[in-house]
Design a protein around this motif. Structure first.
Motif, short mmCIF file in Angstrom:
data_model
loop_
_atom_site.label_atom_id
_atom_site.label_comp_id
_atom_site.label_asym_id
_atom_site.label_seq_id
_atom_site.Cartn_x
_atom_site.Cartn_y
_atom_site.Cartn_z
N ASP A 176 7.84 -3.89 -7.68
CA ASP A 176 8.03 -2.91 -7.14
C ASP A 176 7.33 -1.57 -7.40
OD1 ASP A 176 9.88 -1.94 -5.17
OD2 ASP A 176 10.90 -0.72 -6.46
N ALA B 144 8.45 -3.43 6.96
CA ALA B 144 8.36 -2.07 6.32
C ALA B 144 9.84 -3.35 6.17
CB ALA B 144 8.17 -1.13 6.75
N LYS C 56 3.77 -4.04 0.86
CA LYS C 56 3.43 -3.81 -0.87
C LYS C 56 5.29 -4.76 -0.96
CE LYS C 56 5.37 -2.11 -3.33
NZ LYS C 56 6.79 -1.03 -3.13
N PRO D 83 13.04 -4.41 3.27
CA PRO D 83 13.13 -4.94 2.10
C PRO D 83 12.08 -6.29 1.58
CG PRO D 83 15.42 -4.66 3.16
CD PRO D 83 14.31 -5.38 3.55
N CYS E 126 13.07 -2.97 15.37
CA CYS E 126 13.39 -3.93 15.00
C CYS E 126 14.19 -3.56 13.32
CB CYS E 126 12.86 -4.82 14.71
SG CYS E 126 13.73 -6.71 14.02
N GLN F 5 8.52 -13.32 6.57
CA GLN F 5 8.53 -13.00 8.35
C GLN F 5 6.97 -12.44 8.24
OE1 GLN F 5 10.59 -9.14 7.79
NE2 GLN F 5 12.46 -9.37 8.55
N ILE G 145 20.28 -3.00 11.70
CA ILE G 145 20.98 -1.07 11.80
C ILE G 145 20.86 -0.73 12.80
CG2 ILE G 145 21.80 0.83 10.90
CD1 ILE G 145 20.67 -0.35 8.52
N GLU H 172 19.72 3.10 13.98
CA GLU H 172 18.63 3.27 13.66
C GLU H 172 17.34 2.88 14.99
OE1 GLU H 172 17.99 2.21 9.10
OE2 GLU H 172 16.99 0.58 9.95
N GLY I 165 -0.04 -3.41 3.10
CA GLY I 165 0.03 -2.12 2.51
C GLY I 165 -0.11 -1.04 1.11
N GLY J 198 13.66 1.61 7.10
CA GLY J 198 14.23 2.75 5.88
C GLY J 198 13.37 4.12 6.08
N ARG J 199 13.74 4.04 4.73
CA ARG J 199 12.51 5.61 4.19
C ARG J 199 11.35 5.01 3.82
NH1 ARG J 199 12.54 5.31 -2.53
NH2 ARG J 199 11.99 3.33 -2.01
N LEU J 200 10.67 3.84 4.21
CA LEU J 200 8.99 3.89 4.35
C LEU J 200 9.03 3.79 6.06
CD1 LEU J 200 6.42 4.26 3.80
CD2 LEU J 200 6.34 2.19 2.75
N1 LIG Z 1 3.49 1.24 -0.02
C1 LIG Z 1 4.62 2.29 -0.47
O1 LIG Z 1 4.23 3.26 -1.69
C2 LIG Z 1 5.67 2.02 -0.53
C3 LIG Z 1 6.96 3.15 -0.46
C4 LIG Z 1 8.54 2.59 -0.62
C5 LIG Z 1 8.50 1.48 -0.03
N2 LIG Z 1 8.13 0.06 -0.37
C6 LIG Z 1 7.66 -0.88 0.66
O2 LIG Z 1 9.01 -0.46 1.72
C7 LIG Z 1 9.83 -1.86 1.50
C8 LIG Z 1 10.75 -1.54 2.98
O3 LIG Z 1 10.89 -0.08 1.59
P1 LIG Z 1 12.55 1.35 1.99
O4 LIG Z 1 12.56 1.61 0.63
O5 LIG Z 1 11.77 1.57 3.27
O6 LIG Z 1 14.08 -0.07 2.40
P2 LIG Z 1 15.22 0.56 2.70
O7 LIG Z 1 16.12 0.03 2.77
O8 LIG Z 1 15.42 2.32 3.31
O9 LIG Z 1 14.90 -0.08 4.75
C9 LIG Z 1 14.98 -1.45 5.02
C10 LIG Z 1 15.13 -1.18 5.95
O10 LIG Z 1 14.54 -3.17 6.79
C11 LIG Z 1 15.42 -3.75 7.56
N3 LIG Z 1 16.19 -4.38 7.06
C12 LIG Z 1 16.77 -5.12 6.41
N4 LIG Z 1 17.12 -6.66 6.38
C13 LIG Z 1 16.25 -6.41 7.43
C14 LIG Z 1 15.50 -7.83 7.95
N5 LIG Z 1 16.53 -9.26 7.72
N6 LIG Z 1 15.68 -7.58 8.99
C15 LIG Z 1 15.16 -6.68 9.60
N7 LIG Z 1 15.66 -5.46 9.16
C16 LIG Z 1 15.52 -5.65 7.91
C17 LIG Z 1 16.74 -2.43 7.24
O11 LIG Z 1 18.20 -2.03 8.23
C18 LIG Z 1 15.95 -0.86 6.87
O12 LIG Z 1 15.82 -0.05 8.43
C19 LIG Z 1 9.64 -3.06 1.01
O13 LIG Z 1 9.55 -3.42 0.62
C20 LIG Z 1 8.77 -1.82 0.13
O14 LIG Z 1 8.38 -2.38 -1.51
C21 LIG Z 1 6.45 0.57 0.16
#
Ligand SMILES: NC(=O)c1ccc[n+]([C@@H]2O[C@H](COP(=O)([O-])OP(=O)(O)OC[C@H]3O[C@@H](n4cnc5c(N)ncnc54)[C@H](O)[C@@H]3O)[C@@H](O)[C@H]2O)c1
Length: 348
Positions: free
Chosen positions: A181, A74, A98, A76, A36, A83, A39, A42, A125, A13-15
């Protein structure tokens, strides 16, 4: 030839997508070998674009791939603990985003698993520790440049432009709430800089521009005041409605001086001067502000694996930051001061 660490990443996802791109192209000692996600689009997009050999919609299936050395998580936040434990049990080194967990009980289970697999590298992280400015501040504190640290003040503000997106996915992708968060990075920095654990916290917050935050029992903007075991003070402000952009600011006040990091979140050296005055543009998100740190932390993870070292960020740091984050959530929900060490911080 130097061996490369073959990595499988879960969450794109985003990160996760940015981590995947770094692993594929920017971290010399890593090779992105598997991706993995739940979706499928992706996975196929990344596999085809970057020629990644393995793609999985099942995390458990990825863990059967014995070509991999390490798993990078990475997904949720609610999935991290489960995991991490599965990956360690399957024999992999693990990097997880994190927070470590959303509840203290599950974070302590991860600690047990990390201790059981002591031959594996586990890293969390908390990338700010690898940001040049935050690392330099740590050095100055250790040099005694500000005397004894007595107070830390942290702002973690997400841009208002991302609020709709956050609210859209807030229920499905449960984040643990504002403090777990967002402020969890600041809790880690506070423990790291002050060298002490939190003892008491009072956290308050509310939904000010968007009432939807009340529907999900979360705060749009919040503040927590912490007393540490050595009597030092922590003030933590977090919010999701920053009009000017992504603003991460930290101040450490000591007995002989103070340090500020990121007082103005300016994205570059440009000042735009027009009829309305002088404008400095600000960072628009975490990927832009912490671009260097997101690479440096993964370089460290790979070095630890290849050189048989342990990273500075430990599972204990993950447990203690989750403990404080969960105590803030409890204080916010009950409107009570929480004694972190004495109270049973169990899931309700
Ligand atoms: N270090 C930082 O500053 C920072 C910034 C943003 C996010 N994060 C952390 O990164 C993590 C992801 O955040 P995000 O914003 O990228 O989330 P997101 O919702 O944009 O992406 C989540 C990804 O995980 C996949 N996913 C969801 N459930 C799943 C499962 N059961 N098995 C496999 N894949 C699965 C989704 O398809 C998607 O690709 C979170 O834990 C968040 O706290 C950290």
């Amino acid at each position: 030839m130097v061996k490369k660490v073959k990595v499988g990443i879960v969450g794109l996802g985003r990160l996760g997508r940015q981590h995947a791109e770094n692993l594929a192209f920017r971290i010399p000692n890593c090779e992105l070998t598997a991706v993995c996600s739940v979706i499928e689009a992706e996975i196929t997009e990344i596999q085809e674009k970057w020629q990644i050999p393995y793609g999985y919609t099942s995390y458990d299936e990825m863990l059967t791939n014995k070509e991999l050395d390490a798993i990078f998580i990475a997904s949720p936040s609610g999935f991290h603990c489960d995991q991490i434990i599965k990956a360690l049990d399957a024999g992999f080194h693990v990097f997880s985003e994190k927070p470590l967990g959303l509840y203290l009980e599950e974070a302590l289970e991860v600690q047990k698993a990390v201790e059981k697999h002591a031959d594996k590298v586990f890293m969390l992280g908390f990338m700010r520790r690898y940001d040049r400015s935050y690392a330099a501040a740590k050095q100055k504190i250790e040099n005694g440049d500000i005397g004894e640290p007595t107070l830390i003040r942290c702002y973690g503000l997400d841009p208002a432009s991302q609020m709709d997106n956050f609210l859209k996915f807030a229920k499905a992708n449960y984040s643990g709430g504002l403090f777990l968060d967002m402020s969890v990075h600041d809790f880690d920095l506070a423990r790291w800089y002050m060298g002490t654990e939190a003892q008491e916290v009072w956290a308050i917050g509310g939904a000010y521009s968007r009432p939807e935050f009340e529907d999900i029992q979360d705060a749009e903007t919040g503040a927590a005041m912490v007393r540490f075991e050595n009597n030092a003070i922590g003030i933590f402000v977090a919010g999701r409605n920053s009009a000017h952009g992504y603003h991460i600011e930290t101040e450490i006040i000591g007995t002989k001086g103070s340090i500020r990091i990121g007082t103005l979140p300016e994205r570059d050296q440009i000042v735009l001067m027009q009829e309305n005055g002088a404008v400095k543009e600000c960072y628009d998100g975490f990927l832009e502000r912490f671009e260097q740190a997101f690479s440096s932390e993964v370089e460290e993870f790979a070095h630890c694996i290849l050189e048989g070292k342990k990273p500075d960020v430990t599972v204990h740091d993950g447990v203690e930051s989750t403990r404080l984050g969960y105590a803030c959530k409890k204080s916010f929900e009950t409107r009570q001061l929480v004694n972190i060490q004495a109270e049973q911080l169990v899931k309700n």
